[in-house]
Write an enzyme that holds these catalytic residues in place. Structure first.
Site, short mmCIF file in Angstrom:
data_model
loop_
_atom_site.label_atom_id
_atom_site.label_comp_id
_atom_site.label_asym_id
_atom_site.label_seq_id
_atom_site.Cartn_x
_atom_site.Cartn_y
_atom_site.Cartn_z
N VAL A 8 2.84 11.70 2.43
CA VAL A 8 3.04 10.67 1.63
C VAL A 8 3.98 10.96 0.45
CG1 VAL A 8 1.92 8.77 -0.13
CG2 VAL A 8 0.91 9.59 2.17
N ASP A 31 -1.10 25.07 -9.46
CA ASP A 31 -2.21 25.29 -8.36
C ASP A 31 -3.36 24.29 -8.62
OD1 ASP A 31 -4.59 26.01 -6.74
OD2 ASP A 31 -4.58 27.87 -7.65
N THR A 96 -9.40 7.69 2.85
CA THR A 96 -9.23 7.63 4.17
C THR A 96 -10.32 7.17 4.96
OG1 THR A 96 -9.39 9.45 6.02
CG2 THR A 96 -10.56 9.97 4.07
N TYR A 120 -14.96 16.81 5.36
CA TYR A 120 -13.70 16.25 5.07
C TYR A 120 -14.09 14.76 4.41
CZ TYR A 120 -9.41 13.64 5.15
OH TYR A 120 -8.28 12.91 5.06
N TRP A 145 -5.07 7.88 9.89
CA TRP A 145 -3.93 8.01 10.99
C TRP A 145 -2.55 8.12 10.56
CZ3 TRP A 145 -5.34 5.78 16.37
CH2 TRP A 145 -6.66 5.55 16.69
#
Length: 306
Positions: A8, A31, A96, A120, A145
């Protein structure tokens, strides 16, 4: 902007540059798992808008790397929200379909109960909750996806395997909307274009976001299975000659159960912002049209785990 080299991020950064100065530190420079470094960087730049496109996306590996998954997917978005609150900044964050368990019939709405199946999904849901509780106006876009021409993803793997192997076996009982990173980037820009910006405000975004913050589903239209998605890829790239065979999820070895239904309802996005992404098949065509010959060869021959 975080995650500039991801799927993205690489699609979105060039578009964001039309809005103003974009600071997009790569991993080597910042980081994101180092909370002190993130705080110092954000305090130095004091951005009007943070677009958090960074994420820990190794679904299987997250089961053994819980700390790393939660650092990027949960702690980072909450920290960005808390920092932005200090000077009236705003945040865009991507989440997600894995926040759901996939047992619902039909498409999930933003009001449906979440029930992640693995580390996750739990880390991404924790990130949503942390950012929303920070008090900073934020837009959280759940997608599904995701694929593109950069980073490790299903499309790149299939392009390679379709040429290397005689046959491949692909799951045919998981449903969702393959979503091109380019569509996500363009959809994000359309949302930003729909936001009112104030020339008199210290932060031009702040006032226009009030009342519109929250979670939105942002995927390409329609739905398919991984098997039929693969078949469509091969139809568009005839050099991929492998025979595609359907298999049930139980035949695919994985330490984590995937949602059987990843369909997300995008009606809220269209109602609030007037934004609707193209059908997944059209988006795939658009994506592959951007694949030049030289890059195509590299995609097919690289050692990519997918």
């Amino acid at each position: 902007m975080t995650g500039v080299n991801g799927q993205v991020g690489s699609a979105l950064k060039p578009l964001l540059m039309s809005l103003g100065t974009v600071q997009a530190p790569p991993r080597e420079e910042l980081d994101l798992a180092d909370a002190r470094a993130v705080e110092a960087w954000v305090r130095h730049h004091r951005p009007h808008l943070i677009v958090n496109a960074a994420a820990y996306t190794a679904v299987d590996r997250a089961e053994q790397e819980r700390e790393a998954a939660f650092a990027l997917n949960a702690q980072l978005p909450e920290q960005l929200g808390c920092l932005q609150r200090e000077w009236g900044g705003v945040v865009i964050h991507y989440s997600t379909d894995y926040v759901f368990d996939g047992t619902r019939e039909g498409a999930y709405t933003e009001l449906d109960t979440t029930a992640p199946l693995g580390v996750y999904g739990r880390s991404k849901r924790a990130g949503e909750e942390g950012l929303m509780s920070s008090g900073t106006p934020a837009l959280i876009f759940r997608t599904s996806w995701v694929y593109g021409l950069h980073g490790r993803n299903f499309l790149r793997t299939m392009l390679r395997l379709g040429r290397e192997r005689a046959e491949i076996r692909v799951v045919n009982d998981q449903w969702g909307a393959p979503t091109w990173a380019g569509s996500i980037a363009r959809g994000t820009m359309e949302v930003l274009a729909a936001m009112d910006r104030s020339v008199s405000s210290e932060n031009p975004w702040a006032e226009g976001w009030r009342g519109k913050e929250g979670i939105y589903h942002l995927t390409n239209g329609g739905a398919t299975t991984w098997y039929d998605f693969t078949r469509r890829i091969f139809e568009l790239r005839p050099e991929c000659r492998a025979l595609v065979l359907p298999i049930p999820s139980g035949d695919y070895p994985s330490p984590v159960q995937r949602p059987g239904n990843s369909r997300l309802d995008n009606a809220k996005l269209e109602k609030v912002f007037g934004v609707r992404l193209p059908h997944w098949s059209k988006a795939l065509e658009d994506c592959l049209a951007e694949l030049p010959g030289a890059m195509h060869e590299a995609l097919l021959t690289e050692n990519n785990e997918g």
